[in-house]
Motif scaffolding. Structure first.
Motif, PDB file in Angstrom:
ATOM      1  N   ASP A 125       0.986  -1.282  -0.004  1.00  0.00           N
ATOM      2  CA  ASP A 125      -0.050  -0.041   0.179  1.00  0.00           C
ATOM      3  C   ASP A 125       0.777   1.197   0.142  1.00  0.00           C
ATOM      4  O   ASP A 125       1.915   1.340   0.881  1.00  0.00           O
TER       5      ASP A 125
ATOM      6  N   TYR B  78      -1.902   7.784  -5.162  1.00  0.00           N
ATOM      7  CA  TYR B  78      -2.344   6.423  -5.578  1.00  0.00           C
ATOM      8  C   TYR B  78      -2.379   5.541  -4.464  1.00  0.00           C
ATOM      9  O   TYR B  78      -2.039   5.946  -3.215  1.00  0.00           O
ATOM     10  N   GLU B  79      -3.039   4.182  -4.635  1.00  0.00           N
ATOM     11  CA  GLU B  79      -3.223   3.370  -3.579  1.00  0.00           C
ATOM     12  C   GLU B  79      -2.169   2.343  -3.397  1.00  0.00           C
ATOM     13  O   GLU B  79      -1.922   1.731  -2.267  1.00  0.00           O
ATOM     14  N   LYS B  80      -1.692   1.821  -4.643  1.00  0.00           N
ATOM     15  CA  LYS B  80      -0.840   0.783  -4.605  1.00  0.00           C
ATOM     16  C   LYS B  80       0.490   1.073  -5.132  1.00  0.00           C
ATOM     17  O   LYS B  80       0.823   1.947  -6.146  1.00  0.00           O
TER      18      LYS B  80
ATOM     19  N   HIS C  22      -3.501   2.942  -9.339  1.00  0.00           N
ATOM     20  CA  HIS C  22      -4.759   2.982  -8.938  1.00  0.00           C
ATOM     21  C   HIS C  22      -5.295   1.433  -8.858  1.00  0.00           C
ATOM     22  O   HIS C  22      -5.116   0.735  -9.657  1.00  0.00           O
ATOM     23  N   GLU C  23      -5.955   1.247  -7.605  1.00  0.00           N
ATOM     24  CA  GLU C  23      -6.560  -0.278  -7.580  1.00  0.00           C
ATOM     25  C   GLU C  23      -7.829  -0.243  -8.838  1.00  0.00           C
ATOM     26  O   GLU C  23      -8.294   0.561  -9.020  1.00  0.00           O
TER      27      GLU C  23
END
Length: 159
Positions: free
Chosen positions: A19, A64-66, A158-159
């Protein structure tokens, strides 16, 4: 698609997904850029100061998430700046190829943090990423007290 499996098939020694909130940003790491060891400080748009402040870079990354953490390893290399520069370049080329493979026609959905500045991609130092903490979060070794040299790059998405 299994991003880790794809990264390993491309030739990375290690890969992991974490993450983005696990990344530690240290504004003081900008000093590594200011020391200008790569020779790009204040010369190309991907490098400071043109790329943005440490806070702006952190905010850009945290959108961003990941993060796909990518590592290559030079085992017992000769202590040569040219060898290290080539290894960083190779890491960056491989990272860009992998990102284009994983995210075809979605360039606006990912962000590359390179191992040293590369094209329009800023390096992890410009973002202030703590590589040791990042490696620990990814279950990888950053510094091991051996003669191996480990290079990292990231693809945020992004997921």
């Amino acid at each position: 698609m299994d991003f880790v499996k794809e990264a390993l098939s491309f030739g990375f020694a290690n890969a992991a997904v974490v993450d983005v909130k696990e990344l530690s940003f240290v504004p003081e790491y900008r000093q590594f850029c200011e020391e200008n060891l790569c020779g790009c400080y204040d010369k190309i748009p991907a490098c400071p100061p043109a790329c943005g402040t440490p806070e702006e870079m952190r905010d850009k990354a945290q959108a961003y998430e990941k993060a796909l953490v990518l590592q290559t390893v030079l085992e017992h290399p000769e202590n040569s700046p040219a060898v290290f520069k080539k290894a960083k370049y190779d890491q960056n080329v491989l990272t860009e190829k992998l990102a284009e493979h994983i995210f075809p026609s979605r360039e606006d959905n990912y962000l590359i943090m390179s191992a040293g500045p590369y094209k329009t991609h800023s390096c992890m130092s410009a973002y202030g990423v703590d590589a040791q903490k990042m490696a620990e979060s990814a279950g990888m070794v950053c510094w091991a007290g051996d003669s191996d040299v480990r290079f990292f790059s990231l693809v945020l998405y992004h997921e």
